[in-house]
Design a protein around this motif. Sequence first.
Motif, PDB file in Angstrom:
ATOM      1  N   MET A   1       0.839  -1.191   0.000  1.00 17.40           N
ATOM      2  CA  MET A   1       0.000   0.000   0.000  1.00 17.40           C
ATOM      3  C   MET A   1       0.882   1.252   0.000  1.00 17.40           C
ATOM      4  O   MET A   1       1.867   1.316   0.740  1.00 17.40           O
ATOM      5  N   TYR A   2       0.506   2.218  -0.800  1.00 17.34           N
ATOM      6  CA  TYR A   2       1.343   3.410  -0.938  1.00 17.34           C
ATOM      7  C   TYR A   2       1.557   4.121   0.397  1.00 17.34           C
ATOM      8  O   TYR A   2       2.645   4.641   0.675  1.00 17.34           O
ATOM      9  N   ALA A   3       0.528   4.180   1.217  1.00 19.41           N
ATOM     10  CA  ALA A   3       0.628   4.901   2.484  1.00 19.41           C
ATOM     11  C   ALA A   3       1.626   4.256   3.439  1.00 19.41           C
ATOM     12  O   ALA A   3       2.110   4.917   4.369  1.00 19.41           O
ATOM     13  N   ASP A   4       1.951   2.973   3.220  1.00 13.95           N
ATOM     14  CA  ASP A   4       2.877   2.264   4.101  1.00 13.95           C
ATOM     15  C   ASP A   4       4.327   2.381   3.655  1.00 13.95           C
ATOM     16  O   ASP A   4       5.229   1.926   4.365  1.00 13.95           O
ATOM     17  N   LEU A   5       4.584   2.986   2.494  1.00 14.36           N
ATOM     18  CA  LEU A   5       5.944   3.071   1.964  1.00 14.36           C
ATOM     19  C   LEU A   5       6.777   4.076   2.748  1.00 14.36           C
ATOM     20  O   LEU A   5       6.276   5.118   3.201  1.00 14.36           O
ATOM     21  N   GLU A   6       8.071   3.769   2.892  1.00 13.07           N
ATOM     22  CA  GLU A   6       9.010   4.755   3.413  1.00 13.07           C
ATOM     23  C   GLU A   6       9.072   5.927   2.437  1.00 13.07           C
ATOM     24  O   GLU A   6       8.823   5.780   1.234  1.00 13.07           O
ATOM     25  N   THR A   7       9.430   7.089   2.950  1.00 13.27           N
ATOM     26  CA  THR A   7       9.422   8.288   2.117  1.00 13.27           C
ATOM     27  C   THR A   7      10.348   8.138   0.916  1.00 13.27           C
ATOM     28  O   THR A   7      10.010   8.540  -0.206  1.00 13.27           O
ATOM     29  N   SER A   8      11.508   7.542   1.108  1.00 15.61           N
ATOM     30  CA  SER A   8      12.444   7.381  -0.008  1.00 15.61           C
ATOM     31  C   SER A   8      11.851   6.475  -1.087  1.00 15.61           C
ATOM     32  O   SER A   8      11.998   6.745  -2.293  1.00 15.61           O
ATOM     33  N   ALA A   9      11.175   5.415  -0.684  1.00 15.82           N
ATOM     34  CA  ALA A   9      10.550   4.513  -1.652  1.00 15.82           C
ATOM     35  C   ALA A   9       9.396   5.206  -2.360  1.00 15.82           C
ATOM     36  O   ALA A   9       9.176   5.027  -3.564  1.00 15.82           O
ATOM     37  N   LEU A  10       8.654   6.022  -1.623  1.00 14.50           N
ATOM     38  CA  LEU A  10       7.539   6.753  -2.226  1.00 14.50           C
ATOM     39  C   LEU A  10       8.056   7.782  -3.226  1.00 14.50           C
ATOM     40  O   LEU A  10       7.454   7.987  -4.295  1.00 14.50           O
ATOM     41  N   GLU A  11       9.179   8.413  -2.923  1.00 10.73           N
ATOM     42  CA  GLU A  11       9.776   9.375  -3.857  1.00 10.73           C
ATOM     43  C   GLU A  11      10.220   8.683  -5.138  1.00 10.73           C
ATOM     44  O   GLU A  11      10.006   9.196  -6.246  1.00 10.73           O
ATOM     45  N   ALA A  12      10.817   7.505  -5.008  1.00 11.28           N
ATOM     46  CA  ALA A  12      11.251   6.752  -6.196  1.00 11.28           C
ATOM     47  C   ALA A  12      10.048   6.313  -7.021  1.00 11.28           C
ATOM     48  O   ALA A  12      10.073   6.387  -8.264  1.00 11.28           O
ATOM     49  N   LEU A  13       9.019   5.865  -6.351  1.00 16.31           N
ATOM     50  CA  LEU A  13       7.804   5.452  -7.050  1.00 16.31           C
ATOM     51  C   LEU A  13       7.187   6.635  -7.793  1.00 16.31           C
ATOM     52  O   LEU A  13       6.789   6.510  -8.962  1.00 16.31           O
ATOM     53  N   VAL A 416      -4.398   7.835 -11.315  1.00  9.86           N
ATOM     54  CA  VAL A 416      -4.786   7.530  -9.936  1.00  9.86           C
ATOM     55  C   VAL A 416      -3.540   7.351  -9.073  1.00  9.86           C
ATOM     56  O   VAL A 416      -3.415   7.942  -7.985  1.00  9.86           O
ATOM     57  N   LYS A 417      -2.610   6.550  -9.550  1.00 12.91           N
ATOM     58  CA  LYS A 417      -1.389   6.278  -8.784  1.00 12.91           C
ATOM     59  C   LYS A 417      -0.578   7.551  -8.565  1.00 12.91           C
ATOM     60  O   LYS A 417      -0.088   7.828  -7.453  1.00 12.91           O
ATOM     61  N   LEU A 418      -0.431   8.345  -9.643  1.00 11.46           N
ATOM     62  CA  LEU A 418       0.390   9.547  -9.554  1.00 11.46           C
ATOM     63  C   LEU A 418      -0.240  10.581  -8.624  1.00 11.46           C
ATOM     64  O   LEU A 418       0.442  11.189  -7.789  1.00 11.46           O
ATOM     65  N   ALA A 419      -1.526  10.799  -8.752  1.00 15.02           N
ATOM     66  CA  ALA A 419      -2.195  11.780  -7.900  1.00 15.02           C
ATOM     67  C   ALA A 419      -2.087  11.394  -6.425  1.00 15.02           C
ATOM     68  O   ALA A 419      -1.840  12.249  -5.557  1.00 15.02           O
ATOM     69  N   TYR A 420      -2.254  10.110  -6.131  1.00 21.18           N
ATOM     70  CA  TYR A 420      -2.190   9.654  -4.741  1.00 21.18           C
ATOM     71  C   TYR A 420      -0.764   9.726  -4.209  1.00 21.18           C
ATOM     72  O   TYR A 420      -0.521  10.178  -3.075  1.00 21.18           O
ATOM     73  N   ALA A 421       0.203   9.308  -5.018  1.00 15.53           N
ATOM     74  CA  ALA A 421       1.597   9.363  -4.580  1.00 15.53           C
ATOM     75  C   ALA A 421       2.025  10.804  -4.296  1.00 15.53           C
ATOM     76  O   ALA A 421       2.686  11.097  -3.291  1.00 15.53           O
ATOM     77  N   ARG A 422       1.636  11.723  -5.180  1.00 19.03           N
ATOM     78  CA  ARG A 422       1.970  13.137  -4.950  1.00 19.03           C
ATOM     79  C   ARG A 422       1.333  13.641  -3.657  1.00 19.03           C
ATOM     80  O   ARG A 422       1.970  14.369  -2.886  1.00 19.03           O
ATOM     81  N   LYS A 423       0.076  13.267  -3.437  1.00 28.49           N
ATOM     82  CA  LYS A 423      -0.622  13.743  -2.232  1.00 28.49           C
ATOM     83  C   LYS A 423       0.048  13.224  -0.970  1.00 28.49           C
ATOM     84  O   LYS A 423       0.211  13.960   0.024  1.00 28.49           O
ATOM     85  N   LEU A 424       0.450  11.955  -0.978  1.00 25.87           N
ATOM     86  CA  LEU A 424       1.119  11.393   0.188  1.00 25.87           C
ATOM     87  C   LEU A 424       2.441  12.092   0.454  1.00 25.87           C
ATOM     88  O   LEU A 424       2.781  12.392   1.612  1.00 25.87           O
ATOM     89  N   LEU A 425       3.188  12.376  -0.625  1.00 26.04           N
ATOM     90  CA  LEU A 425       4.465  13.076  -0.439  1.00 26.04           C
ATOM     91  C   LEU A 425       4.245  14.481   0.123  1.00 26.04           C
ATOM     92  O   LEU A 425       4.963  14.931   1.008  1.00 26.04           O
ATOM     93  N   GLU A 426       3.239  15.179  -0.404  1.00 28.07           N
ATOM     94  CA  GLU A 426       2.951  16.527   0.077  1.00 28.07           C
ATOM     95  C   GLU A 426       2.617  16.522   1.562  1.00 28.07           C
ATOM     96  O   GLU A 426       2.975  17.444   2.308  1.00 28.07           O
ATOM     97  N   SER A 427       1.904  15.471   2.002  1.00 28.66           N
ATOM     98  CA  SER A 427       1.498  15.406   3.409  1.00 28.66           C
ATOM     99  C   SER A 427       2.673  15.139   4.336  1.00 28.66           C
ATOM    100  O   SER A 427       2.567  15.354   5.554  1.00 28.66           O
ATOM    101  N   ARG A 428       3.803  14.673   3.770  1.00 28.04           N
ATOM    102  CA  ARG A 428       4.967  14.356   4.590  1.00 28.04           C
ATOM    103  C   ARG A 428       5.982  15.499   4.615  1.00 28.04           C
ATOM    104  O   ARG A 428       7.023  15.392   5.276  1.00 28.04           O
ATOM    105  N   ARG A 429       5.705  16.551   3.896  1.00 29.14           N
ATOM    106  CA  ARG A 429       6.681  17.651   3.822  1.00 29.14           C
ATOM    107  C   ARG A 429       6.353  18.738   4.833  1.00 29.14           C
ATOM    108  O   ARG A 429       5.224  18.896   5.233  1.00 29.14           O
TER     109      ARG A 429
END
Length: 429
Positions: A1-13, A416-429
Amino acid sequence: MYADLETSALEALTARLERDFGAMKARGLSLNMARGKPAAEQLDLSMPMLSSVVDSASCAAESGLDCRNYGVLDGLPEAKRLMAVFLDDIPERVVVGGTSSLTLMYDALVRLCLFGTDGCAPWSSLDQVKWLCPVPGYDRHFAIAEALGFQMIPVALTDEGPDMDAVESLVRDDESVKGIWCVPQYANPSGTTYSDDTVRRLATMECAASDFRIIWDNAYGVHHLYGEPGRQSRVLDIGKACDQAKNPRRYLKFASTSKVTFPGAGLAALAAAPENLDEIKRHMGAATIGYDKLNQLRHVRFLEDARGVAEHMARHARILRPKFELVARKLEESLSDVGGCSWSTPQGGYFVSFDAPEGCASRIVELAAEAGVTMTGAGATWPYGRDPRDSNIRIAPTLPPLHELDEALDVFVCCVKLAYARKLLESRR
């Protein structure tokens, strides 16, 4: 699940998804999944209908009436028999109108606004009219209510139909709540079919407004993807339920052949209690001498009866079934490990309801447009175009050929994947 990824893995994804999205944009696609239009192959099924009325002899109705001339306000008897199939009613309770059931619904509500009904005040004279809107729902219904100045109240659409606890609470004590939209079988966009219990509760519930109206838009009642269901699994008829509950005037039923034959050139009809029909025909008589009887003849001769309708719709289903199965397969294969996503798997109708991770729907639709795929606007399935979770998207897979739908879905899942991944990254900054 995307929300469970470490930040570095989410950035690569996210970086990989950005590259994939850029490649899709570079393809210069122009694909459309915006509205539930029949495909050209479906429209071809009805072309023989156009040759059924070709000379003066073929313009005669069963009674011998010349259908090229004026007359017959509420529809040819044979057209009433045909449309009774779609309305699950008897011909005597059917009025055949023009080409659009949406127009019949609009006219019905305008009449209530201008003239009232059964001794009740016209709705236009009231301080406020409230209308219940099951969500996600049909944007054209919401547009009618908004145009007439109704205050729209969202009510959750469950797997059984509208949340009846909420509906009953809203209508019990508030006389300004005047009605509810209902798409009872294969609802737009979720594909929900109302349970018998829901239908009975709609018919029997206590309403503060004696002129409360259920607008029963059974637009997809014959649009089965997997064959016509047995009687035990078909939606319970609201007319019979209201009659049994001694609320015979509560409902107005509508249907059309817009997606059966030709959108914009089909037949539309309504069914109602005799007292309601008397009112409707009285006002109709001031607006028209009669609708297009030649079109009524064409439809009767082409579709004939319930068996003819079922056979024709089976041909539609053979075209549509692979498209809906492709949507289900693509979404399952591509999004099951993303998290936060869910979607309907309808057994009929024209749409798939997709719920994206909260706060992502608008961005997904924007990204898809950038990549050349037109979707229904985010929020369209809610009153006033405002989805409070910014989550629901209506997928309309019927119009594109299968290979184009395949391409469009690839774009959609990437967005869908890109929008969600971007949103998760934004929430971690």
